[in-house]
Design an enzyme around this catalytic site. Structure first.
Site, PDB file in Angstrom:
ATOM      1  N   LYS A  53       0.841  -1.203   0.000  1.00  0.00           N
ATOM      2  CA  LYS A  53       0.000   0.000   0.000  1.00  0.00           C
ATOM      3  C   LYS A  53       0.875   1.251   0.000  1.00  0.00           C
ATOM      4  CE  LYS A  53      -3.881  -2.301   2.156  1.00  0.00           C
ATOM      5  NZ  LYS A  53      -4.318  -2.899   3.421  1.00  0.00           N
ATOM      6  N   GLN A  97      -5.920  -2.468   9.492  1.00  0.00           N
ATOM      7  CA  GLN A  97      -5.706  -3.793   8.896  1.00  0.00           C
ATOM      8  C   GLN A  97      -6.345  -4.883   9.763  1.00  0.00           C
ATOM      9  OE1 GLN A  97      -4.102  -3.974   5.901  1.00  0.00           O
ATOM     10  NE2 GLN A  97      -4.480  -6.161   5.807  1.00  0.00           N
ATOM     11  N   ASP A 120     -11.680   1.428   3.247  1.00  0.00           N
ATOM     12  CA  ASP A 120     -11.958   0.003   3.014  1.00  0.00           C
ATOM     13  C   ASP A 120     -13.432  -0.281   2.736  1.00  0.00           C
ATOM     14  OD1 ASP A 120      -9.949  -1.878   2.986  1.00  0.00           O
ATOM     15  OD2 ASP A 120      -9.700  -1.876   5.148  1.00  0.00           O
TER      16      ASP A 120
END
Ligand code: GUN
Length: 296
Positions: A53, A97, A120
């Protein structure tokens, strides 16, 4: 039949080109899109995602911040960091995450993220918006799978898509996205999982198979209808003494044999992974455009 390989980096490059134009426009207005990633603990697959990322951001000129926390981080401490990111004007989108260590309530953390910064698309507001067909941010991996299908000439419209796996990150959202009444979707979707009876015969009915199980080489050639399109979402680290680092990444699909039966297939690595990264960048750019009052 030998399958065409759908190369993630090639499809991702088309989207990057579109994003570069948008980012230049944003920068022209004095706005640099910013993405933060929070990682708690040392899960190797998550560490790899976070590195990729950061690399993706650098390549596109997106401001990137990685917040790496020890596994002992308390839930309160993590919630405080989420609050800070919610309030930080340099950060347009961020994610925490998953999976999180067991002592942290994942739902509580996801609920705390400002839905306008939810890169997300995991906040319940954004999950609901996706389901009713009015999305704000689509989850990166499922959205990447849809883009990959459409841009490789395998539009799912009218096809039977069999999804194997029912996670909140891939299985459920990819089913929700592909069943929508809209361009690039309109599929008939079956979702299989660990309790499915006679899973192989259901998978064999798929014109498109999305494998998101988390089990190395679970999908074998005998489960695939000749000519089907196979999307492999697995990233399983397996020991390999012959490899330089002592391990390598393999998917949920037995690639070598399945490619002899399928009409198109994604490899691991070099398949879905790069698409996830670029779709996350896209969500960051969408969030920055919205914050700047610009059309995304
Ligand atoms: N873990 C595996 N994939 C993902 C993802 O796309 N987002 C987050 N937050 N965690 C993940």
């Amino acid at each position: 039949m030998v399958a065409t390989i759908i190369h993630g980096p090639e499809v991702a490059e088309q989207i990057k080109k579109e994003l570069r134009e948008k980012i230049a426009e944003l920068k022209g207005r004095g706005v640099t899109p910013g993405l933060a990633v929070v990682l708690v603990g040392e899960d190797p697959a998550s560490q790899q995602y976070v590195r990729n990322k950061a690399k993706g951001c650098e390549e596109l000129g997106i401001y990137s911040r990685s917040i790496i926390l020890p596994v002992s981080t308390s839930e309160d401490e993590l919630l405080r960091i989420v609050d800070e990111l919610n309030a930080d004007p340099a950060i347009h989108g961020f994610l925490v995450q998953l999976p999180l260590p067991k002592h942290i309530d994942e739902n509580k953390v996801l609920m705390r993220i400002d839905p306008e910064k939810d890169a997300d698309g995991f906040h319940p507001v954004n999950v609901g918006r996706m389901l009713i067909g009015n999305p704000q941010f689509l989850p990166a991996t499922p959205h990447g799978i849809q883009e990959m299908l459409v841009r490789s000439g395998n539009d799912p419209e009218g096809k039977h898509v069999v999804v194997v796996g029912r996670s909140n990150i891939v299985g459920k959202p990819v089913a929700a996205i592909l069943m929508q009444k809209r361009k690039g979707a309109n599929a008939t979707v079956t979702v299989c999982h660990s309790r499915t009876r006679d899973l192989a015969s259901l998978v064999r009915m798929g014109d498109v198979v999305v494998a998101a199980i988390g089990s190395p080489r679970f999908i074998t050639a005998d489960m695939i209808k000749p000519g089907a399109v196979v999307i492999d979402v697995g990233t399983n680290r397996v020991d390999d003494p012959a490899a330089k680092r002592g391990y390598r990444w393999v998917g949920d699909v037995d690639f070598e044999n399945v490619k002899e039966v399928a009409s198109a297939i994604t490899p691991v690595p070099g398949g879905v992974g790069p698409m996830t990264i670029v779709m996350l960048m896209k969500n960051t750019v969408i969030a920055a455009c919205r914050a700047a009052g610009m059309h995304s």
